[in-house]
Scaffold this active site. Structure first.
Site, mmCIF file in Angstrom:
data_model
loop_
_atom_site.group_PDB
_atom_site.id
_atom_site.type_symbol
_atom_site.label_atom_id
_atom_site.label_comp_id
_atom_site.label_asym_id
_atom_site.label_seq_id
_atom_site.Cartn_x
_atom_site.Cartn_y
_atom_site.Cartn_z
ATOM 1 N N HIS A 216 -47.082 29.493 -17.695
ATOM 2 C CA HIS A 216 -46.121 28.329 -17.306
ATOM 3 C C HIS A 216 -45.483 28.347 -16.117
ATOM 4 O O HIS A 216 -44.922 27.512 -15.538
ATOM 5 C CB HIS A 216 -44.987 28.144 -18.468
ATOM 6 C CG HIS A 216 -44.430 29.103 -19.082
ATOM 7 N ND1 HIS A 216 -44.711 30.253 -19.850
ATOM 8 C CD2 HIS A 216 -43.097 29.604 -18.879
ATOM 9 C CE1 HIS A 216 -43.778 31.097 -20.130
ATOM 10 N NE2 HIS A 216 -42.722 30.857 -19.346
ATOM 11 N N ASP A 246 -51.406 31.844 -21.956
ATOM 12 C CA ASP A 246 -50.079 31.561 -21.057
ATOM 13 C C ASP A 246 -50.069 32.422 -20.161
ATOM 14 O O ASP A 246 -49.362 33.541 -20.003
ATOM 15 C CB ASP A 246 -48.964 31.411 -21.939
ATOM 16 C CG ASP A 246 -47.572 31.340 -21.057
ATOM 17 O OD1 ASP A 246 -47.748 30.945 -19.884
ATOM 18 O OD2 ASP A 246 -46.775 31.105 -21.658
ATOM 19 N N GLY A 333 -34.540 35.170 -19.813
ATOM 20 C CA GLY A 333 -34.491 35.799 -18.772
ATOM 21 C C GLY A 333 -35.334 36.887 -18.835
ATOM 22 O O GLY A 333 -35.812 37.668 -17.831
ATOM 23 N N SER A 335 -38.322 36.661 -20.091
ATOM 24 C CA SER A 335 -39.640 36.175 -19.882
ATOM 25 C C SER A 335 -40.564 36.799 -19.115
ATOM 26 O O SER A 335 -40.249 36.979 -17.951
ATOM 27 C CB SER A 335 -39.581 34.661 -19.451
ATOM 28 O OG SER A 335 -39.630 33.831 -20.727
ATOM 29 N N SER A 351 -43.844 35.765 -23.585
ATOM 30 C CA SER A 351 -43.766 34.343 -23.463
ATOM 31 C C SER A 351 -42.802 33.548 -24.029
ATOM 32 O O SER A 351 -42.145 32.933 -23.380
ATOM 33 C CB SER A 351 -45.282 34.068 -24.541
ATOM 34 O OG SER A 351 -45.382 33.049 -24.596
#
Length: 474
Positions: A216, A246, A333, A335, A351
């Site tokens: 993403h 992802d 944060g 991620s 994720s």
């Protein structure tokens, strides 16, 4: 700031000194079961988590349809193999290999069919499901946004699967993507700032230095910097989100960039990443993120599907499949941060999830082995790949357990590649998720993208200050 070339620049974006001391201590060498070969006669052997993958793959090929998954019993250091039916030959084969046979009701085919039913009838924003070999069931989770008719729909679908096939539970938080994690990376998109984390440095198929991050993030912005307002140093080459994963492959613009295969674990510790491995249920794993630092936990489910609420299509769903479910906490944060084992195996890219590091929750990760295979990149000195294993659980050697050395984590690893964060999709889906939208939300990976340009993740850009809003990791 003028464009700066980074000849031979070390591609490790400092992750900050936010490692949690408790988890960091776990990175220190500690006793890890080495495989012993007790006398024969069916006595279970003791294994390292890293051994699960190969043995499970071997038994899966020998047992065929009778094989119904496997997991690692960390307390007893044993490999448990689920088997359908009471064929004595199958049981003896498992025992001869040193594993523990566990008779179960649901076959792999049964659980796959149940997952298809959930996809067809219960794809609701804010839901997720994964296979739990310990219970031989599918674990379905609905976040706090799933109420009323939506909850009834999910509940009735689970009930329709029959007794002992799936369980349903509520999560206190909402599924979101985490904006940063590991070392931070920055981009500008949709008029605002985006922040993600670098997952692992890799070598692209053409030999150029690159890193993996959340999909993403790669969908949200094309160029990434290692400082909030700095010039871009890397460009997205491939990005997948939502859908079958992802993850993004981002190439460094300077071909002379040195991209060490390591993760920064904080407190001066680095973990050398030597291989990629499949996750194994029951194995101990560590996550590094720029907001909450180093945390550990275990893998609780495989092949997870997470339905994030789309931010680009009101009422729509961005579904991500093939994720790893864990009980490791994370917050906004974090991620894109690195999920790895103590012995140096790269397992996943952060994720999304629900919860925080105070109350707990679920966090989902993109399997590194899948991302490597899809992008053609290799990890470390070469072995890209796949972990192995039998399936979900099995994990490749280093995978699981984390042996002491593992931890060494070197900075670069984590560095946060955007994608890392990815995960979002996985997670679930709450609107903030961003997820689904390719993180477009401006928020790069995580959290709610704050079009304002700030970190988006709500986190202050560089740091990691988590945006409370987003994600509640666990």
């Amino acid at each position: 700031m003028s464009h700066k070339r980074i000849p031979k620049r070390k591609a490790a974006i400092a992750a900050g000194s936010v490692a949690a001391l408790g988890a960091a201590a776990l990175l220190l060498p500690n006793a890890n079961a080495s495989q012993t070969d007790p006398s024969q006669g069916g006595t279970p052997k003791t294994f390292k988590a890293a051994d699960v993958s190969d043995l499970a793959a071997q038994l899966a090929s020998q047992l065929g349809d009778a094989f119904a998954g496997s997991y690692y019993n960390a307390d007893k250091q044993q490999i448990v193999v689920n088997v359908v039916g009471d064929d004595s030959n199958v049981v003896n084969t498992i025992r001869k290999a040193g594993a523990v046979p566990n008779q179960v009701r649901n076959s792999t085919a049964d659980l796959q069919a149940a997952a298809r039913t959930l996809k067809a009838k219960a794809t609701v924003p804010g839901t997720a499901w994964s296979v739990d070999p310990k219970t031989n069931e599918i674990r379905v989770t609905a976040d706090s946004s799933v109420t009323g008719a939506k909850w009834d729909k999910v509940q009735s679908t689970v009930n329709s699967l029959g007794s002992g096939v799936a369980t349903l539970k509520k999560s206190a938080g909402t599924f979101k993507t985490f904006v940063s994690g590991g070392d931070a990376i920055f981009a500008q998109a949709n008029g605002g700032g985006v922040r993600c984390s670098l997952g692992f440095n890799v070598t692209a198929s053409d030999g150029s230095p690159a890193f993996l991050t959340a999909g993403h993030c790669g969908v949200a912005a094309k160029q990434w910097s290692d400082s909030q307002n700095g010039q871009p140093i890397a460009t997205v080459d491939q990005a997948t989100f939502p859908g079958n994963g992802d993850f993004s492959l981002v190439k460094y613009d300077d071909p002379n960039t040195q991209a060490p295969s390591e993760v920064n674990a904080g407190n001066g510790q680095t973990v050398q990443i030597t291989q990629a491995a499949d996750a194994v249920v029951g194995q101990q794993v560590f996550r590094m993120g720029s907001t909450t630092g180093l945390h550990d936990g275990s893998v609780t489910g495989l092949d997870a599907t997470v339905n994030f609420q789309s931010e680009t299509n009101p009422g729509g769903v961005d579904t991500v499949t093939g994720l790893i479910q864990t009980n490791v906490c994370a917050e906004a944060g974090d991620s894109g941060g690195s999920l790895f084992t103590q012995d140096g195996s790269a397992i996943g890219l952060t994720s999304g999830g629900s919860g925080d590091c105070t109350a707990g929750g679920e966090t989902f990760f993109q399997p590194v082995t899948t991302a490597l295979k899809a992008t053609g990149a290799t990890l470390g000195l070469g072995g890209a790949g796949g972990g192995g294993g039998a399936g979900d659980q099995s994990a490749s050697p280093g995978d699981q357990s984390a042996s002491p050395g593992d931890q060494s984590a070197s900075p670069g690893d984590q560095s946060a590649s955007p994608g890392d964060q990815s995960g979002a999709g996985d997670q679930g889906a709450t609107p903030g998720d961003q997820s689904g939208t390719g993180d477009q939300s401006g928020a790069g990976a995580g959290g709610a993208a704050d079009p304002s340009g700030s970190d988006q993740s709500g986190q202050a850009q560089g740091g990691g200050a988590a945006d409370g809003s987003s994600l509640s990791g666990h």
